[in-house]
Design a protein around this motif. Sequence first.
Motif, PDB file in Angstrom:
ATOM      1  N   ARG A   1      -8.555  -5.789  -5.913  1.00  0.00           N
ATOM      2  CA  ARG A   1      -9.806  -5.109  -5.567  1.00  0.00           C
ATOM      3  C   ARG A   1     -10.972  -5.662  -6.380  1.00  0.00           C
ATOM      4  O   ARG A   1     -12.115  -5.612  -5.951  1.00  0.00           O
TER       5      ARG A   1
ATOM      6  N   ASP B   1      -1.615  -2.844  -4.784  1.00  0.00           N
ATOM      7  CA  ASP B   1      -2.376  -3.768  -3.950  1.00  0.00           C
ATOM      8  C   ASP B   1      -1.728  -5.138  -3.936  1.00  0.00           C
ATOM      9  O   ASP B   1      -1.248  -5.630  -4.970  1.00  0.00           O
TER      10      ASP B   1
ATOM     11  N   ALA C   1       0.826  -1.209   0.000  1.00  0.00           N
ATOM     12  CA  ALA C   1       0.000   0.000   0.000  1.00  0.00           C
ATOM     13  C   ALA C   1       0.859   1.257   0.000  1.00  0.00           C
ATOM     14  O   ALA C   1       0.522   2.252  -0.653  1.00  0.00           O
TER      15      ALA C   1
END
Length: 259
Positions: free
Chosen positions: A135, A131, A126
């Motif tokens: 997501r 990521d 992060a």
Amino acid sequence: MAWYDGAKPIRVEGGIKARTRRGSIGSTWWSRRFIDILERICDKGRLSRGRAYARQGQVLSIDLSAGKVRAAVQGSRRDPYEVVIRIEAYAESRWAAVEEAIAAQAVHRAKLLAGEMPAEIEEVFAALGIDLFPRDLDMDCSCPDWGFPCKHLSAALYLLAESFDDDPFLVLAWRGRTREQLLGSLAEDTAEDATVDVLRVDDVPFADRLADFYAPGATAHRPERRPSAAAPDLLLRVFPPPAGLAGTLEPAYRRLGDA
């Protein structure tokens, strides 16, 4: 609902079965993190049917590579359905930044080299603006079901999460870095740190130091420390004249010190 949703799947022998027979699937923080994402973005009813498929052993195979998971799932038709789940596999430049950030954290590096996955590793990603866990997911199944995800995809997703329990490094491999590649890089960093000699002083050729070699406290790199003049009585204190000659030599010492 598709017309065949209620059809019973063809039973298979030797399929991959989820270990958990009831309740939630996933026992570690990394598998639960992945399942939390699934349950947020996917239809819960279809996920439920996928869990049933996973527990019945309807998934015949599941293979993970950089950026892609492929699975074969037996449904109600004779031929198994082909499932593909895609995420972004990071380029070498991004992984170099990730490895540098991990190496800078001694605790993270030590845990990974010991085969453990530190929970804080998600924060490392992060901090770099990327990521660890996806997501969203780009998913396809060869079945004609229009739902998202179909039960075949859901079954593969749950077994994927359970595989993360067995080997958390698969999470990183899906992003493009195998366990061997990551640990090899971290081991090299550790070896380099161990060979650093904190007492090492760069050698400077004598010819480059002639101007200040004999100056008290001076170095080739810090000539500003060289005193501009010696104290008048310095020679007297360092080299006191022999007894009986003090009166004769002291004036000459002082003149030399002033010079």
